[in-house]
Design a protein around this motif. Structure first.
Motif, short mmCIF file in Angstrom:
data_model
loop_
_atom_site.label_atom_id
_atom_site.label_comp_id
_atom_site.label_asym_id
_atom_site.label_seq_id
_atom_site.Cartn_x
_atom_site.Cartn_y
_atom_site.Cartn_z
N GLY A 50 0.81 -1.22 0.00
CA GLY A 50 0.00 0.00 0.00
C GLY A 50 0.84 1.26 0.00
N ALA A 51 1.90 1.26 0.80
CA ALA A 51 2.78 2.44 0.85
C ALA A 51 3.50 2.64 -0.48
N ALA A 52 3.89 1.55 -1.12
CA ALA A 52 4.54 1.67 -2.43
C ALA A 52 3.58 2.23 -3.47
N MET A 53 2.30 1.81 -3.42
CA MET A 53 1.30 2.34 -4.35
C MET A 53 1.08 3.84 -4.09
N LEU A 54 1.04 4.22 -2.82
CA LEU A 54 0.90 5.63 -2.47
C LEU A 54 2.10 6.42 -2.99
N LEU A 55 3.29 5.88 -2.82
CA LEU A 55 4.50 6.53 -3.31
C LEU A 55 4.45 6.73 -4.82
N ILE A 56 3.99 5.72 -5.53
CA ILE A 56 3.87 5.84 -6.99
C ILE A 56 2.85 6.91 -7.35
N ALA A 57 1.70 6.90 -6.68
CA ALA A 57 0.66 7.89 -6.99
C ALA A 57 1.14 9.31 -6.75
N VAL A 58 1.79 9.54 -5.62
CA VAL A 58 2.30 10.88 -5.32
C VAL A 58 3.41 11.24 -6.30
N GLY A 59 4.27 10.27 -6.64
CA GLY A 59 5.32 10.53 -7.62
C GLY A 59 4.76 10.94 -8.98
N VAL A 60 3.72 10.26 -9.41
CA VAL A 60 3.06 10.64 -10.67
C VAL A 60 2.49 12.05 -10.54
N GLY A 61 1.91 12.34 -9.38
CA GLY A 61 1.41 13.70 -9.14
C GLY A 61 2.50 14.74 -9.25
N ARG A 62 3.68 14.42 -8.71
CA ARG A 62 4.80 15.38 -8.81
C ARG A 62 5.21 15.59 -10.25
N VAL A 63 5.23 14.50 -11.03
CA VAL A 63 5.61 14.63 -12.44
C VAL A 63 4.59 15.49 -13.18
N LEU A 64 3.32 15.22 -12.95
CA LEU A 64 2.27 15.91 -13.71
C LEU A 64 1.99 17.33 -13.23
N PHE A 65 2.04 17.54 -11.90
CA PHE A 65 1.59 18.82 -11.35
C PHE A 65 2.67 19.60 -10.60
N GLY A 66 3.87 19.03 -10.50
CA GLY A 66 4.95 19.67 -9.77
C GLY A 66 5.56 20.82 -10.54
N GLN A 67 6.38 21.56 -9.85
CA GLN A 67 7.00 22.77 -10.38
C GLN A 67 7.87 22.51 -11.61
N SER A 68 8.60 21.41 -11.62
CA SER A 68 9.53 21.14 -12.74
C SER A 68 8.80 20.78 -14.02
N GLY A 69 7.63 20.21 -13.92
CA GLY A 69 6.84 19.85 -15.09
C GLY A 69 7.24 18.49 -15.65
N ALA A 70 6.30 17.88 -16.33
CA ALA A 70 6.51 16.54 -16.88
C ALA A 70 7.66 16.51 -17.88
N GLY A 71 7.80 17.57 -18.66
CA GLY A 71 8.88 17.61 -19.66
C GLY A 71 10.25 17.41 -19.06
N TYR A 72 10.47 18.02 -17.90
CA TYR A 72 11.77 17.89 -17.23
C TYR A 72 12.03 16.43 -16.87
N TYR A 73 11.05 15.82 -16.25
CA TYR A 73 11.24 14.44 -15.80
C TYR A 73 11.35 13.47 -16.96
N LEU A 74 10.44 13.56 -17.90
CA LEU A 74 10.37 12.57 -18.97
C LEU A 74 11.57 12.63 -19.91
N ALA A 75 12.25 13.76 -19.97
CA ALA A 75 13.44 13.89 -20.82
C ALA A 75 14.73 13.63 -20.05
N ASN A 76 14.63 13.32 -18.77
CA ASN A 76 15.81 13.19 -17.92
C ASN A 76 16.20 11.72 -17.75
N HIS A 77 17.39 11.36 -18.22
CA HIS A 77 17.80 9.95 -18.12
C HIS A 77 18.09 9.53 -16.68
N ILE A 78 18.42 10.47 -15.80
CA ILE A 78 18.59 10.13 -14.38
C ILE A 78 17.24 9.75 -13.77
N PHE A 79 16.18 10.46 -14.18
CA PHE A 79 14.83 10.11 -13.72
C PHE A 79 14.49 8.68 -14.13
#
Length: 150
Positions: A50-79
Motif C-alpha cells: 500500500g505504501a509503495a502504491m501511495l509513493l507511486i501515486a504521489v510521484g506521478v502527481g509530482r511529475v504531472l503537477f509539480g513545479q519542474s513539469g513533466a517535460g523535465y522528468y520525462l526527458a531526464n535519463h537520471i529520472f
C-alpha cells in the motif's frame, strides 16, 4: 498552499514510510518465525504494498503537477534510472511477499508451523537487495535536483 510543496512533502513522507516498512520486515524476518510474529509480518508486508502504491501515486502527481513539469522528468535519463531502480526494488519484493503468503497459509493449516531457516535466509537476501536499491535511489534524486540528466 503551493501544490508543489504539498506533493514534495507527501512524496518524501511516503518514501520514509516505505523505507521504515522494509526495515521492519528485515528486523522481523528472523529464524524461528511462527504464529503471531508471522501474522504481524504478513500485515506489515501488505502495508508495504500500500505504501509503495501511495509513493507511486504521489510521484506521478509530482511529475504531472509539480513545479519542474513533466517535460523535465520525462526527458531526464537520471529520472528513468531512478524509475528503473524503483521497479527493480519492486520486483525484488515479490519473493518475500509470495513466501509470506505461502507461510501464512501453512500456518492456517498447521498452527504449529515454523518457517524453515533456509527459507528465511532466502527471503532476507531479497530484502537485503531491496535495501541496497532503496539506498541508491536518493543518489539519483540528488543528481536530478542538481540538474543532472538533462
Amino acid at each position: 498552499m503551493d501544490i508543489d510543496l504539498v506533493l514534495a512533502f507527501a512524496h518524501h513522507l511516503a518514501v520514509f514510510v516505505v523505507v521504515g516498512i522494509v526495515a521492519a520486515e528485515f528486523a522481523l524476518l528472523r529464524p524461528g518465525l511462527e504464529g503471531l510474529r508471522l501474522r504481524q509480518l504478513a500485515r506489515i508486508d501488505r502495508a508495504y504494498g500500500g505504501a509503495a502504491m501511495l509513493l507511486i501515486a504521489v510521484g506521478v502527481g509530482r511529475v504531472l503537477f509539480g513545479q519542474s513539469g513533466a517535460g523535465y522528468y520525462l526527458a531526464n535519463h537520471i529520472f528513468w534510472g531512478k524509475m528503473g531502480l524503483f521497479v527493480i526494488v519492486g520486483l525484488l519484493s515479490i519473493q518475500p511477499t509470495v513466501s509470506l503468503v505461502r507461510w501464512s497459509r501453512a500456518l492456517r493449516d498447521d498452527p504449529g508451523f515454523v518457517v524453515p531457516d533456509a527459507q528465511i535466509a532466502r527471503s532476507r537476501r531479497f530484502i537485503h537487495l531491496q535495501i541496497i536499491g532503496l539506498a541508491l535511489i536518493p543518489l539519483f534524486a540528488a543528481a536530478m535536483a542538481r540538474g543532472y540528466g538533462i
